[in-house]
Scaffold this active site. Structure first.
Site, short mmCIF file in Angstrom:
data_model
loop_
_atom_site.label_atom_id
_atom_site.label_comp_id
_atom_site.label_asym_id
_atom_site.label_seq_id
_atom_site.Cartn_x
_atom_site.Cartn_y
_atom_site.Cartn_z
N GLU A 1 9.57 -4.18 9.83
CA GLU A 1 10.11 -2.75 9.17
C GLU A 1 10.72 -2.00 10.42
O GLU A 1 10.05 -1.83 11.54
CB GLU A 1 8.65 -2.06 8.86
CG GLU A 1 9.02 -0.78 8.18
CD GLU A 1 8.02 -0.21 7.22
OE1 GLU A 1 6.96 -0.77 6.92
OE2 GLU A 1 7.97 1.02 7.11
N GLU B 1 -0.92 -5.32 8.42
CA GLU B 1 -0.04 -4.95 9.69
C GLU B 1 -0.76 -5.12 10.99
O GLU B 1 -1.85 -4.94 11.38
CB GLU B 1 0.01 -3.35 9.49
CG GLU B 1 0.60 -2.98 8.11
CD GLU B 1 0.60 -1.59 7.96
OE1 GLU B 1 0.49 -0.83 8.86
OE2 GLU B 1 1.26 -1.08 6.83
N ASP C 1 -1.21 -6.07 -0.35
CA ASP C 1 -1.60 -5.50 1.06
C ASP C 1 -3.21 -5.28 1.16
O ASP C 1 -3.83 -4.69 0.27
CB ASP C 1 -0.96 -4.25 1.16
CG ASP C 1 0.48 -4.27 1.78
OD1 ASP C 1 0.53 -5.42 2.45
OD2 ASP C 1 1.02 -3.19 1.99
N LYS D 1 -1.26 -9.39 2.88
CA LYS D 1 -0.25 -9.07 3.92
C LYS D 1 -1.09 -7.85 4.90
O LYS D 1 -1.72 -7.32 4.24
CB LYS D 1 1.05 -8.31 3.53
CG LYS D 1 1.86 -7.69 4.62
CD LYS D 1 3.46 -7.29 4.24
CE LYS D 1 3.19 -5.97 3.63
NZ LYS D 1 2.79 -4.84 4.58
N ASP E 1 0.86 -1.10 -0.06
CA ASP E 1 0.10 0.08 0.07
C ASP E 1 0.85 1.24 0.08
O ASP E 1 0.49 2.22 -0.05
CB ASP E 1 -1.05 -0.07 1.18
CG ASP E 1 -0.30 -0.01 2.30
OD1 ASP E 1 0.74 0.01 2.53
OD2 ASP E 1 -1.24 0.09 3.49
N SER E 2 2.38 1.09 -0.08
CA SER E 2 3.12 2.15 -0.19
C SER E 2 2.80 2.74 -1.65
O SER E 2 3.27 4.00 -2.14
CB SER E 2 4.58 1.79 -0.51
OG SER E 2 4.80 0.64 -1.27
O1 KIV Z 1 3.59 -1.09 1.52
C1 KIV Z 1 4.70 -1.46 1.43
O2 KIV Z 1 5.37 -1.27 0.30
C2 KIV Z 1 5.13 -2.33 2.33
C3 KIV Z 1 6.57 -2.60 2.31
C4 KIV Z 1 7.58 -1.62 2.80
C5 KIV Z 1 6.90 -3.96 3.38
O3 KIV Z 1 4.64 -2.65 3.29
#
Ligand code: KIV
Length: 261
Positions: A177, A114, A83, A112, A44-45
């Site tokens: 992280e 958090e 994510d 994924k 989600d970056s």
């Molecule tokens: O959103 C993302 O890119 C991430 C990575 C930095 C692990 O969660």
């Protein structure tokens, strides 16, 4: 028929270093696979590096479905983990399963999410519904503002409890992280699933970088990434070259003109 790398195969790489990378579209998914990277995260970056948001909290499930599906279309063998964005899994186990299911329908091999101890119940619910999960502890950007922002985490007991909880809930790998390097090494030795570090030192089983940081395209290079490339300058120079050709009345279809720098 070509099979995608399965979650179990990633889990079995515990102890053997491997690189993973984020990607957000078909072209870079294809490039990552061609580079031999077979775990790609549609992070989600996306919100920060592609969509121009100040934080990942603006990213929606629809954004993740669209960009995740693009990466899946650009790849054949890679395990593509997508994510779960902010507010798509927190409210209830049912919502978490429904959101994860939508990402699987978009083509994800796994999802994924958090959080450690406080999210273990959600991880277990999604895994019990048949969907592989990657955990993410240490700095968790979706809720970093509630905690200590993006500062490195060094609360050993909490980090170990989070790692243990993610493992007990059934995750097949976990992102660490910005975790203190010694503690990241300790967690890596302690748990049976691969740790995927970002800014957490070289003792993790695997490493992940945000694609645009690796390519020098984020406007800054985080201290934990060596300057592998500066594509921002290459792209700007290429666009300037093209713009100058057109301004000079040259057809861009004609052979290369002399580059001015
Ligand atoms: O959103 C993302 O890119 C991430 C990575 C930095 C692990 O969660």
């Amino acid at each position: 028929m070509i099979h995608r790398t399965r979650a179990a195969a990633i889990r079995d790489r515990k102890g053997r270093p491997f690189a993973t990378i984020t990607a957000y579209d078909a072209a870079f998914g294809r490039a990552a696979e061609a580079a031999g990277i077979d775990l790609i995260l549609v992070g989600d970056s996306l919100g920060n590096v592609v969509l121009g948001y100040a934080s990942t909290t603006s990213v929606t499930l629809e954004d993740m479905e669209r960009h995740g599906a693009a990466v899946v279309r650009g790849t054949e063998r890679a395990h593509v983990s997508i994510d779960l964005p902010f507010m798509s899994y927190e409210a209830s186990n049912e919502e978490a399963i429904r959101s994860a299911g939508r990402l699987i329908r978009a083509g994800a091999s796994s999802v994924k999410l958090e959080g450690g101890v406080e999210r273990a119940e959600r991880i277990a619910a999604i895994v019990n519904a048949g969907i592989p999960v990657i955990g993410h502890i240490g700095v968790v950007p979706q809720t970093a503002a509630l905690d200590r922002g993006f500062r490195r985490r060094n609360d050993r007991e909490r980090l170990i409890a989070d790692a243990d909880a993610v493992v007990a809930a059934g995750a097949f790998a976990v992102v660490l992280e910005m975790v203190d390097h010694t503690i990241a090494g300790e967690i890596t030795k302690r748990i049976p699933i691969p740790t995927i570090g970002i800014g957490s030192g070289g003792k993790c089983d695997a490493q992940i970088l945000v694609l645009y940081d690796l390519l020098g395209f984020s406007g800054f290079i985080p201290p934990f990434v060596k300057p592998y490339a500066n594509l921002a300058d290459v792209v700007t120079a290429t666009m300037r070259h093209y713009a100058e050709d057109v301004a000079a009345g040259r057809d861009p279809a004609d052979g290369p003109s002399e580059r001015k720098g």
